[in-house]
Design a protein around this motif. Structure first.
Motif, PDB file in Angstrom:
ATOM      1  N   LEU A  29       0.831  -1.197   0.000  1.00 22.48           N
ATOM      2  CA  LEU A  29       0.000   0.000   0.000  1.00 22.48           C
ATOM      3  C   LEU A  29       0.871   1.255   0.000  1.00 22.48           C
ATOM      4  O   LEU A  29       0.627   2.192  -0.779  1.00 22.48           O
ATOM      5  N   ALA A  30       1.873   1.289   0.847  1.00 25.63           N
ATOM      6  CA  ALA A  30       2.764   2.454   0.887  1.00 25.63           C
ATOM      7  C   ALA A  30       3.467   2.649  -0.448  1.00 25.63           C
ATOM      8  O   ALA A  30       3.605   3.785  -0.933  1.00 25.63           O
ATOM      9  N   GLN A  31       3.912   1.556  -1.068  1.00 24.66           N
ATOM     10  CA  GLN A  31       4.561   1.667  -2.374  1.00 24.66           C
ATOM     11  C   GLN A  31       3.624   2.259  -3.416  1.00 24.66           C
ATOM     12  O   GLN A  31       4.014   3.112  -4.223  1.00 24.66           O
ATOM     13  N   ILE A  32       2.385   1.796  -3.420  1.00 28.49           N
ATOM     14  CA  ILE A  32       1.404   2.285  -4.386  1.00 28.49           C
ATOM     15  C   ILE A  32       1.130   3.775  -4.178  1.00 28.49           C
ATOM     16  O   ILE A  32       1.041   4.547  -5.142  1.00 28.49           O
ATOM     17  N   LEU A  33       1.021   4.206  -2.927  1.00 30.63           N
ATOM     18  CA  LEU A  33       0.764   5.609  -2.650  1.00 30.63           C
ATOM     19  C   LEU A  33       1.915   6.485  -3.130  1.00 30.63           C
ATOM     20  O   LEU A  33       1.701   7.608  -3.608  1.00 30.63           O
ATOM     21  N   ILE A  34       3.139   5.962  -3.047  1.00 31.82           N
ATOM     22  CA  ILE A  34       4.304   6.689  -3.563  1.00 31.82           C
ATOM     23  C   ILE A  34       4.299   6.681  -5.089  1.00 31.82           C
ATOM     24  O   ILE A  34       4.477   7.725  -5.744  1.00 31.82           O
ATOM     25  N   GLU A  35       4.084   5.500  -5.683  1.00 31.08           N
ATOM     26  CA  GLU A  35       4.098   5.371  -7.145  1.00 31.08           C
ATOM     27  C   GLU A  35       3.053   6.267  -7.805  1.00 31.08           C
ATOM     28  O   GLU A  35       3.287   6.823  -8.885  1.00 31.08           O
ATOM     29  N   ASP A  36       1.913   6.420  -7.155  1.00 25.17           N
ATOM     30  CA  ASP A  36       0.819   7.194  -7.730  1.00 25.17           C
ATOM     31  C   ASP A  36       0.775   8.636  -7.223  1.00 25.17           C
ATOM     32  O   ASP A  36      -0.232   9.330  -7.394  1.00 25.17           O
ATOM     33  N   ASP A  37       1.866   9.073  -6.605  1.00 29.84           N
ATOM     34  CA  ASP A  37       2.005  10.460  -6.133  1.00 29.84           C
ATOM     35  C   ASP A  37       0.896  10.871  -5.169  1.00 29.84           C
ATOM     36  O   ASP A  37       0.449  12.019  -5.161  1.00 29.84           O
ATOM     37  N   LEU A  38       0.471   9.932  -4.349  1.00 30.17           N
ATOM     38  CA  LEU A  38      -0.556  10.222  -3.363  1.00 30.17           C
ATOM     39  C   LEU A  38       0.022  10.564  -1.996  1.00 30.17           C
ATOM     40  O   LEU A  38      -0.704  11.057  -1.123  1.00 30.17           O
ATOM     41  N   ALA A  39       1.294  10.287  -1.805  1.00 25.61           N
ATOM     42  CA  ALA A  39       1.899  10.465  -0.485  1.00 25.61           C
ATOM     43  C   ALA A  39       2.256  11.910  -0.181  1.00 25.61           C
ATOM     44  O   ALA A  39       2.589  12.241   0.952  1.00 25.61           O
ATOM     45  N   GLY A  40       2.185  12.789  -1.179  1.00 22.14           N
ATOM     46  CA  GLY A  40       2.497  14.188  -0.947  1.00 22.14           C
ATOM     47  C   GLY A  40       3.975  14.475  -1.145  1.00 22.14           C
ATOM     48  O   GLY A  40       4.822  13.565  -1.108  1.00 22.14           O
ATOM     49  N   PRO A  41       4.339  15.732  -1.343  1.00 23.13           N
ATOM     50  CA  PRO A  41       5.728  16.087  -1.646  1.00 23.13           C
ATOM     51  C   PRO A  41       6.708  15.790  -0.522  1.00 23.13           C
ATOM     52  O   PRO A  41       7.891  15.580  -0.764  1.00 23.13           O
ATOM     53  N   ASN A  42       6.221  15.762   0.712  1.00 24.74           N
ATOM     54  CA  ASN A  42       7.107  15.515   1.854  1.00 24.74           C
ATOM     55  C   ASN A  42       7.041  14.073   2.350  1.00 24.74           C
ATOM     56  O   ASN A  42       7.599  13.748   3.394  1.00 24.74           O
ATOM     57  N   GLY A  43       6.359  13.221   1.620  1.00 25.47           N
ATOM     58  CA  GLY A  43       6.289  11.819   1.993  1.00 25.47           C
ATOM     59  C   GLY A  43       5.328  11.567   3.137  1.00 25.47           C
ATOM     60  O   GLY A  43       4.405  12.344   3.397  1.00 25.47           O
ATOM     61  N   PHE A  44       5.570  10.479   3.842  1.00 29.55           N
ATOM     62  CA  PHE A  44       4.678  10.064   4.922  1.00 29.55           C
ATOM     63  C   PHE A  44       5.048  10.717   6.252  1.00 29.55           C
ATOM     64  O   PHE A  44       6.209  11.035   6.504  1.00 29.55           O
ATOM     65  N   TYR A  45       4.051  10.879   7.095  1.00 25.34           N
ATOM     66  CA  TYR A  45       4.285  11.193   8.499  1.00 25.34           C
ATOM     67  C   TYR A  45       4.591   9.875   9.209  1.00 25.34           C
ATOM     68  O   TYR A  45       3.875   8.886   9.024  1.00 25.34           O
ATOM     69  N   ILE A  46       5.652   9.849   9.998  1.00 25.00           N
ATOM     70  CA  ILE A  46       6.124   8.605  10.608  1.00 25.00           C
ATOM     71  C   ILE A  46       5.822   8.619  12.102  1.00 25.00           C
ATOM     72  O   ILE A  46       6.308   9.485  12.841  1.00 25.00           O
ATOM     73  N   PRO A  47       5.018   7.675  12.576  1.00 25.08           N
ATOM     74  CA  PRO A  47       4.645   7.663  13.992  1.00 25.08           C
ATOM     75  C   PRO A  47       5.677   6.978  14.868  1.00 25.08           C
ATOM     76  O   PRO A  47       6.468   6.137  14.402  1.00 25.08           O
ATOM     77  N   ALA A  48       5.653   7.307  16.128  1.00 25.33           N
ATOM     78  CA  ALA A  48       6.416   6.564  17.138  1.00 25.33           C
ATOM     79  C   ALA A  48       5.530   5.469  17.714  1.00 25.33           C
ATOM     80  O   ALA A  48       4.301   5.592  17.721  1.00 25.33           O
ATOM     81  N   PRO A  49       6.120   4.384  18.193  1.00 25.87           N
ATOM     82  CA  PRO A  49       5.305   3.340  18.837  1.00 25.87           C
ATOM     83  C   PRO A  49       4.541   3.904  20.029  1.00 25.87           C
ATOM     84  O   PRO A  49       5.025   4.775  20.746  1.00 25.87           O
ATOM     85  N   ALA A  50       3.341   3.414  20.228  1.00 28.28           N
ATOM     86  CA  ALA A  50       2.505   3.888  21.326  1.00 28.28           C
ATOM     87  C   ALA A  50       3.170   3.626  22.672  1.00 28.28           C
ATOM     88  O   ALA A  50       3.773   2.568  22.894  1.00 28.28           O
TER      89      ALA A  50
END
Length: 300
Positions: A29-50
């Motif tokens: 899913l993450a790859q597809i969002l990148i390939e299809d330019d859906l992730a935005g210019p700054n990429g993903f927001y990366i969470p910390a473990p809860a």
């Protein structure tokens, strides 16, 4: 403005391809969002473990300790559907952190999407149904504890009832749970959500969409929410291995569009999680999960 999307590589605990839970869909899913330019210019927001303290807001401290020490009793692992080893424990904590971050981004931007989340079968005392921790329940408790919101609506459109979420918030007037789910599907013993909409096998797009609007209207009026969590499970799809409903890709997209439009027209933030989806064809399944991200971009 671009759509905030949350992702972490740890969402994929790297199961064997033969496992009945399609773990690799999160990476694809993450790859597809990148390939299809859906992730935005700054990429993903990366969470910390809860944090453990967050997890204990929705789950018994003993169970949290068992997951974090990789000592979950065998009967609970059987109910979950896989062993809870170090990679699964990290994945589960990170998915929860992802939903917390998604909620906070939604409050700031109006709308945000996770690339995981929707583990709605986990209850206070343990996991079940491929769910270790209930990420939406934990995130809801975190927002409430921090005073960020006073009332929450959970719109759960996964084909399986959100029984864990319903049980965690039973009697808690601050969180309203709406579940549209297959009447004869898992879990065999249903919980009582604040509003349940049981659906017959093989229901298609038109009938599903006809049931959706009045349920949302009733839930929204009763909940009066400050934020909405939306579980956009794709297992109502006609080709889903565990689904038993008959929605098409177009039906799923229209479902997501109607949910997001209804909430955003009322100026409430929406935090989207991907929920369930089951297929041996990982690429097709991941593309199905990307529907909610594609539709969400229409509202930013």
């Amino acid at each position: 403005m671009s759509l905030p999307i949350v992702h972490h590589p740890a969402f994929d605990a790297r199961f064997d391809e033969a496992h009945r839970f399609p773990m690799s869909k999160f990476s694809r899913l993450a790859q597809i969002l990148i390939e299809d330019d859906l992730a935005g210019p700054n990429g993903f927001y990366i969470p910390a473990p809860a944090l453990p303290g967050w997890l204990q807001l929705a789950h018994d401290a003993r169970y949290v300790d068992q997951v974090l020490s990789h000592s979950v009793p065998r009967e609970i692992e059987k109910a979950i559907g896989f062993a809870v080893d170090a990679s699964v424990a990290l994945r589960s904590r990170t998915a929860v952190g992802g939903t917390v971050l998604t909620a906070r981004l939604a409050m700031a931007e109006g709308l945000a999407c996770n690339t995981a989340g929707g583990s709605h079968h986990a209850n206070a005392s343990g996991g079940a149904g491929f769910s270790v921790f209930n990420d939406v329940a934990v995130a809801s408790h975190v927002l409430l504890a921090d005073g960020d919101v006073g009332r929450i609506l959970v719109i759960d459109c996964d084909v399986h009832q959100g029984d864990g979420t319903a049980r965690i918030f039973a009697g808690d007037a601050r969180v309203f749970t709406l579940s549209l789910h297959g009447e004869k599907n898992y879990p065999p013993v249903k919980a009582r959500s604040d509003l349940d909409v049981p659906l017959p096998d093989r229901m298609g797009d038109d009938a599903y969409l006809e049931a959706l609007l009045p349920a949302m209207k009733t839930a929204f009026e009763r909940a009066r929410p400050d934020i909405v969590f939306y579980n956009a499970g794709v297992d109502p799809h006609e080709d889903d291995r565990l689904g038993r409903l008959s929605l098409s890709d177009e039906g799923l997209a229209e479902r997501d569009r109607r949910v997001l439009a209804y909430v955003r027209e009322r100026d409430r933030p929406v935090a989207c999680v991907i929920g369930g989806g089951y297929s041996r064809d990982i690429d097709r399944l991941a593309r199905r999960h990307s529907i909610v991200h594609r539709v969400a971009r229409e509202f930013v």
